[in-house]
Design an enzyme around this catalytic site. Structure first.
Site, PDB file in Angstrom:
ATOM      1  N   ASP A   1      -5.517   2.832   2.975  1.00  0.00           N
ATOM      2  CA  ASP A   1      -6.391   1.895   3.681  1.00  0.00           C
ATOM      3  C   ASP A   1      -6.438   2.253   5.157  1.00  0.00           C
ATOM      4  O   ASP A   1      -5.393   2.398   5.819  1.00  0.00           O
ATOM      5  CB  ASP A   1      -5.895   0.459   3.508  1.00  0.00           C
ATOM      6  CG  ASP A   1      -6.186  -0.072   2.108  1.00  0.00           C
ATOM      7  OD1 ASP A   1      -6.837   0.639   1.327  1.00  0.00           O
ATOM      8  OD2 ASP A   1      -5.750  -1.198   1.802  1.00  0.00           O
TER       9      ASP A   1
ATOM     10  N   ARG B   1     -13.728   1.980  -4.670  1.00  0.00           N
ATOM     11  CA  ARG B   1     -13.324   2.410  -3.329  1.00  0.00           C
ATOM     12  C   ARG B   1     -12.800   3.849  -3.357  1.00  0.00           C
ATOM     13  O   ARG B   1     -11.668   4.121  -2.981  1.00  0.00           O
ATOM     14  CB  ARG B   1     -12.269   1.477  -2.738  1.00  0.00           C
ATOM     15  CG  ARG B   1     -12.713   0.041  -2.623  1.00  0.00           C
ATOM     16  CD  ARG B   1     -11.655  -0.838  -1.986  1.00  0.00           C
ATOM     17  NE  ARG B   1     -12.099  -2.225  -1.891  1.00  0.00           N
ATOM     18  CZ  ARG B   1     -11.353  -3.221  -1.401  1.00  0.00           C
ATOM     19  NH1 ARG B   1     -10.124  -2.960  -0.971  1.00  0.00           N
ATOM     20  NH2 ARG B   1     -11.832  -4.441  -1.347  1.00  0.00           N
TER      21      ARG B   1
ATOM     22  N   ASP C   1       0.822  -1.205   0.000  1.00  0.00           N
ATOM     23  CA  ASP C   1       0.000   0.000   0.000  1.00  0.00           C
ATOM     24  C   ASP C   1       0.858   1.257   0.000  1.00  0.00           C
ATOM     25  O   ASP C   1       2.002   1.249   0.485  1.00  0.00           O
ATOM     26  CB  ASP C   1      -0.901   0.038   1.248  1.00  0.00           C
ATOM     27  CG  ASP C   1      -1.707  -1.228   1.436  1.00  0.00           C
ATOM     28  OD1 ASP C   1      -2.474  -1.557   0.525  1.00  0.00           O
ATOM     29  OD2 ASP C   1      -1.557  -1.879   2.493  1.00  0.00           O
TER      30      ASP C   1
ATOM     31  N   ASP D   1      -1.830  -2.932  -3.743  1.00  0.00           N
ATOM     32  CA  ASP D   1      -3.098  -3.194  -3.053  1.00  0.00           C
ATOM     33  C   ASP D   1      -3.908  -1.913  -2.952  1.00  0.00           C
ATOM     34  O   ASP D   1      -4.672  -1.582  -3.834  1.00  0.00           O
ATOM     35  CB  ASP D   1      -2.817  -3.791  -1.678  1.00  0.00           C
ATOM     36  CG  ASP D   1      -4.080  -4.258  -0.982  1.00  0.00           C
ATOM     37  OD1 ASP D   1      -5.156  -4.231  -1.610  1.00  0.00           O
ATOM     38  OD2 ASP D   1      -4.004  -4.635   0.197  1.00  0.00           O
TER      39      ASP D   1
END
Length: 697
Positions: A165, A217, A139, A161
């Site tokens: 997050d 997302r 990430d 990824d």
């Protein structure tokens, strides 16, 4: 001196403002959930007034980023890590572990971290600004079990990824003026479904961001509260803002252009289910979009947490503002205020301050009540803030090269009275029990409120009915919550919180009310979807695994929950048969309570596609007793409860149950709860439960 926000003329002369957006007052300081006072922090200060260091290598960055000592870290140049995006063994992960109380800033026009991201696990109070992060594995920015984070003026793209997050029970995030691009799974504020640790957390604000050429997302919210305003969406192929699992989201004054599904309900369109979420859309602009643009009409009251209206523009201005996202010139010299912009409920005794700047010698703060013409110099030892007052202030930093002047910041002080009650005033569907820990039964609902401006303690009064008297005092506490003891379903309650000052003076509070739904039951069957549900308990319509009675059941979604009914018949000794469905080989726990007394417990541990039953024998009931079925799931196990059948404890002869035997469909169980079919013929003589009645055959 004419200053542009916080930049000196000398600094502006060396910054390429054509390549990076000029900062103005509307981009001034921290706004949003990261400002909120909770979990032991008075908002987000990052490195605060800690040491300021400049680093130029990965090793130096890793050294200063670890630990919890406050530190402001200025990265002076681009850094390339060892990360590699590849399949299987070809993929190499590389990231800096980030500790609490850190501010990370890219110097000059901003810097690039290539193949190198940040990871924070179990940390708090972090600020990241002016960084371009790309090509990372896994990430760009990952925060787990971390709270109070501000990400500002970053440029995040093309990682293995996620780009940002915020998971595993994280909360209080603000993301501002950041560009997300060329990526699939961009940013999540949840850990997926079946994650109790996210329950009541995952609160995040995204404003003035640009999501360009991304798939999904953008962001996605679960469980908590999401606020999205003044964001720009272009070329988003799957969906833009996603939401699920009881999240409440407000999307406003954003511009969606050439996108698919601007607003996306992730898993269920049925409002009673665990996976459903609410979104409120207002002031948004849609151009050349497909998919859903309709909201559910329900959001949440953002002003309970922070003020932001002064910094929100119309959706028509968003496209032009997008040019100012990403890296900016000179943020290392940006003055960061505490309290942050739009902070509310600031308490007496809080001292205004700003974060450390490289080479700064001292600060001078100028303060004014909102609407007043004059600014007065703030003296931390003499200036007294007033309750219920909106303030505007700015800072001047004395440095070796001259004075840097900030933009204007705003905050509001708390009221003399306790406020913002939970349950909210007038709530007619208060949940009288709540889930606090994943393996612990639901507890009595706490009464909560926000701090008064100054308080030595709080005296709490609770009564049944519409009036509250001094004799109704249930306790005095120094914190902003109290356990009221057992509460009755269907009862109207009134309550009041008085503030006790340090000199003994008492400020009398307002009277608030709440009540709850009450389901009364007698002998026979009660469908659990008709009970009063609390904790992590929701209705499931049918099942691909089993046909439920009345086609509905109550599902426990990763954590404790309970189903409550009230006995309406005369005193009786009863057998209560609970029908449930267990499809995972885990040890979920059921408990049966009468009022506050646990009368039975059993384990749901069989993996199968059949309904199971458990009989709780000889349960004494009186009129008005609460019958409560509590459950605690085992990890991500889902426990489904169909119904309860209540029968007299004494066995009946065959002639006493004519109604049950003449029913078109029989449900027959052994006395220990094992289902044996729907036909009496062929059964051995003995006691059975037939359609909820104990029968001698």
């Amino acid at each position: 001196m004419n200053n542009l926000r916080c930049f000196s003329a000398a600094l502006l002369a060396v910054c390429s403002m054509s390549a990076y957006g000029q900062v103005n007052d509307n981009m001034c300081g921290l706004i949003g959930f990261a400002n909120y006072r909770d979990l032991g922090l008075y908002g987000t200060t990052g490195g605060g007034q800690g040491e300021v260091v400049r680093v130029s290598t990965r090793e130096q960055l890793a050294q200063y980023a670890k630990g919890s000592s406050p530190c402001v870290i200025i990265i002076e140049n681009d850094i390339t890590g060892k990360g590699n995006i590849g399949e299987g063994a070809a993929g190499v992960k590389d990231y800096i572990s980030l500790g609490s109380n850190k501010t990370i800033i890219g110097g000059g026009n901003g810097v690039t971290l290539n193949k190198l991201g940040f990871d924070a696990n179990g940390q708090q109070n972090i600020i990241i600004r002016n960084l371009k992060i790309t090509n990372c594995n896994p990430d760009a920015l990952a925060f787990r079990n971390t709270h109070h984070v501000w990400v500002d003026h970053c440029d995040l793209s093309s990682c293995a990824d996620g780009l940002l997050d915020f998971t595993i029970g994280s909360s209080y995030l603000s993301v501002s003026w950041t560009k997300f691009s060329n990526h699939d799974k961009v940013s999540i504020c949840n850990s997926g479904t079946n994650h109790f640790e996210d329950h009541g957390k995952e609160r995040a604000t995204y404003h003035h961001c640009w999501f360009d050429n991304t798939t999904q997302r953008n962001p996605r919210f679960g469980y908590g509260l999401g606020h999205v305003f003044n964001n720009y969406y272009t070329n988003n192929s799957s969906y833009c803002v996603g939401y699920h699992t009881r999240a409440k989201v407000v999307v406003e004054n954003s511009f969606f252009k050439n996108t698919h599904s601007p607003l996306n309900q992730m898993y269920s369109e049925d409002p009673v289910t665990a996976s459903y979420a609410d979104v409120l859309s207002r002031g948004n602009k849609f151009e050349s979009v497909s998919g859903n643009t309709n909201d559910t009409g329900v959001g949440f009251d953002i002003d309970r947490y922070y003020s932001y209206a002064s910094y929100m523009t119309d959706a028509d201005e968003v496209e032009a503002q997008s040019a100012k996202t990403g890296l900016a010139c000179g943020l290392e010299n940006d003055i960061i205020p505490f309290p942050g912009n739009g902070a509310t409920d600031v308490l007496n005794g809080y001292k205004l301050q700003c974060g450390s700047l490289y080479g700064s010698v001292s600060y001078k703060y100028m303060l004014s009540e909102d609407g007043a013409d004059a600014y007065l110099e703030y003296d931390k030892d003499k200036t007294q803030l007033k309750p219920s007052t909106n303030y505007v202030w700015y800072a001047e930093a004395q440095t070796a090269s001259g004075i840097l002047t900030s933009g204007k910041f705003r905050f509001a002080t708390a009221s003399k009275k306790a406020g913002l009650p939970t349950p909210t005033d007038g709530d007619e569907h208060a949940k009288l029990r709540e889930a606090l820990k994943d393996k612990t039964p639901c507890t009595t609902m706490m009464l909560r409120w926000r701090d008064a401006f100054e308080a030595e303690s709080y005296r709490v009064y609770l009564s049944e009915g519409e009036t509250v008297n001094d004799r109704d005092m249930i306790g005095e506490t120094a914190v902003t919550e109290i356990n009221p003891g057992p509460l009755k379903y269907g009862q109207l309650y009134s309550w009041r919180v008085d503030v006790v000052l340090g000199n003994g003076e008492v400020v009398k509070g307002d009277v608030w009310t709440f009540s709850s739904y009450r389901k009364e039951v007698g002998f026979g069957r009660t469908e659990m979807e008709d009970a009063t549900l609390s904790g992590i308990a929701y209705i499931e319509r049918g099942s691909q695994y089993r046909t439920y009675s009345n086609d509905n059941a109550v599902v426990g979604e990763a954590g404790p929950g309970c189903m409550s009914v009230v006995w309406s018949e005369a005193d009786a000794d009863c057998d209560i048969t609970t029908t449930f469905f267990d499809w995972q080989k885990k040890n979920g726990t059921y408990r049966l309570y009468v009022n506050e007394e646990q009368r039975d417990t059993w384990i749901a541990s069989v993996n199968g596609k059949d309904l199971f039953t458990h009989v709780s024998k000889n349960i004494g009931l009186k009129p008005g007793d609460e019958i409560r079925i509590d459950f605690c799931t085992d990890g991500n196990q889902r426990m489904r409860t169909d119904c309860i059948d209540i029968a007299k404890a004494a066995a009946s002869g065959i002639n006493d149950i004519e109604e049950g035997l003449n029913a078109k469909e029989l449900r027959i169980y052994t006395i220990d709860g094992r289902y044996v079919g729907d036909k009496i013929e062929g059964l051995e003589s003995g006691l059975y439960i037939v359609n909820g009645r104990k029968v001698a055959i």
